[in-house]
Scaffold this active site. Structure first.
Site, PDB file in Angstrom:
ATOM      1  N   CYS A  98       0.782  -0.922  -0.091  1.00  0.00           N
ATOM      2  CA  CYS A  98      -0.005  -0.078   0.238  1.00  0.00           C
ATOM      3  C   CYS A  98       0.807   1.188   0.153  1.00  0.00           C
ATOM      4  CB  CYS A  98      -1.063   0.068   1.217  1.00  0.00           C
ATOM      5  SG  CYS A  98      -1.892   1.429   1.478  1.00  0.00           S
ATOM      6  N   CYS A 101       0.355   3.270   3.529  1.00  0.00           N
ATOM      7  CA  CYS A 101       0.843   2.937   4.955  1.00  0.00           C
ATOM      8  C   CYS A 101       1.507   1.555   4.803  1.00  0.00           C
ATOM      9  CB  CYS A 101      -0.376   2.142   5.641  1.00  0.00           C
ATOM     10  SG  CYS A 101      -1.235   0.866   5.105  1.00  0.00           S
ATOM     11  N   CYS A 147      -7.326  -1.026   1.229  1.00  0.00           N
ATOM     12  CA  CYS A 147      -6.203  -1.675   2.186  1.00  0.00           C
ATOM     13  C   CYS A 147      -6.814  -2.001   3.147  1.00  0.00           C
ATOM     14  CB  CYS A 147      -5.103  -0.425   2.182  1.00  0.00           C
ATOM     15  SG  CYS A 147      -3.745  -0.674   3.357  1.00  0.00           S
ATOM     16  N   CYS A 150      -5.020   0.354   6.194  1.00  0.00           N
ATOM     17  CA  CYS A 150      -5.624   1.992   6.531  1.00  0.00           C
ATOM     18  C   CYS A 150      -6.755   2.347   5.678  1.00  0.00           C
ATOM     19  CB  CYS A 150      -4.293   2.618   5.682  1.00  0.00           C
ATOM     20  SG  CYS A 150      -4.335   2.621   4.261  1.00  0.00           S
ATOM     21  N   CYS A 170      -8.495  -4.972  -9.830  1.00  0.00           N
ATOM     22  CA  CYS A 170      -7.715  -3.931 -10.843  1.00  0.00           C
ATOM     23  C   CYS A 170      -7.473  -2.881  -9.823  1.00  0.00           C
ATOM     24  CB  CYS A 170      -9.160  -3.629 -11.549  1.00  0.00           C
ATOM     25  SG  CYS A 170      -8.717  -2.340 -12.962  1.00  0.00           S
TER      26      CYS A 170
END
Length: 183
Positions: A98, A101, A147, A150, A170
Site C-alpha cells: 500500500c 501505509c 487496504c 488503512c 484492478c
C-alpha cells in the site's frame, strides 16, 4: 437514432474507463533501504512494511503525509487514467505494498495482463490485506477494494479474472509501492 447511439457511446466511454481501476501520473519520493527490502517514506510516520496494526487517522493527518495525487486516489477514491501508471504493464518479480501505509497487498506471482490499463491481480496476499465495500458511484454497482490496514482506496474487484480465483483486482498504480525480488 444513430446520432443518439453515438452520443450515448461518448457519454458512456468515460464511465467505462472509470469502471476498471487506476494509474500513476508522477513518481513518488520513495527510497528503498537496500539492506532489508523495506521502503522508507520520509514524512510519513505511519508507513511500515512490517506493522499490521489497523490505522485510524483523520483526513487532515493523511493530507499532511501523502502527496496530493496519492491522497486524491487513496483517500478520495479518485481513479488514475488508464495506461498511464507505472505498474500496469510490468512483469518484474517482487511484492506490492500500500502506498499510504506500507501494508503487504500482492505478490507479482498473482499479477496478470488484463489489458484494462491498470495493474491486475487474481488474488490478494492474505485475507486481511484487502477489504471490500460496495461502491455505487457513477450509477454503477461495483466492489471497492481497500487496504486492510488503512482503508485506502486501491481500486475495484471484478469477477472476470483468470483461474484459480476468477477474480480481477484492478488496482491504481499510484496506490501501490513495489519492491523487486533480490537477485
Amino acid at each position: 437514432m444513430k446520432n443518439n447511439s453515438f452520443v450515448n457511446i461518448l457519454f458512456l466511454l468515460p464511465l467505462f474507463m472509470l469502471s476498471a481501476c487506476g494509474q500513476n501520473k508522477q513518481s513518488l519520493d520513495i527510497k528503498k533501504t537496500p539492506s532489508n527490502n523495506t521502503i522508507n517514506k520520509p514524512g510519513n510516520p505511519y508507513y511500515s512494511n512490517t506493522d499490521t496494526t489497523k490505522l485510524k487517522l483523520s483526513e487532515a493527518q493523511w493530507k499532511k503525509v501523502l502527496p496530493e495525487d496519492v491522497y486524491l486516489v487513496m483517500r478520495k477514491a479518485e481513479t488514475e487514467i488508464a495506461f498511464t501508471g507505472k505498474y500496469w504493464n510490468t512483469d518484474q518479480k517482487g511484492t506490492y505494498y500500500c502506498a499510504s501505509c506500507g501494508n503487504l497487498l500482492f505478490r507479482s506471482t498473482a499479477k496478470f495482463s488484463s489489458s484494462c490499463g491498470w495493474p491486475s491481480f487474481f488474488e490478494q496476499e492474505n485475507k486481511k490485506s484487502v477489504v471490500y465495500k460496495n461502491d455505487f458511484s457513477y450509477n454503477m454497482e461495483r466492489i471497492e477494494a481497500l487496504c486492510g490496514r488503512c482503508d485506502g482506496h486501491l481500486g475495484h474487484l471484478f469477477d472476470d479474472g483468470p483461474p484459480p480465483t476468477g477474480k480481477r483486482y484492478c488496482m491504481n498504480s499510484i496506490a501501490l509501492d513495489f519492491i523487486p525480488d533480490s537477485k
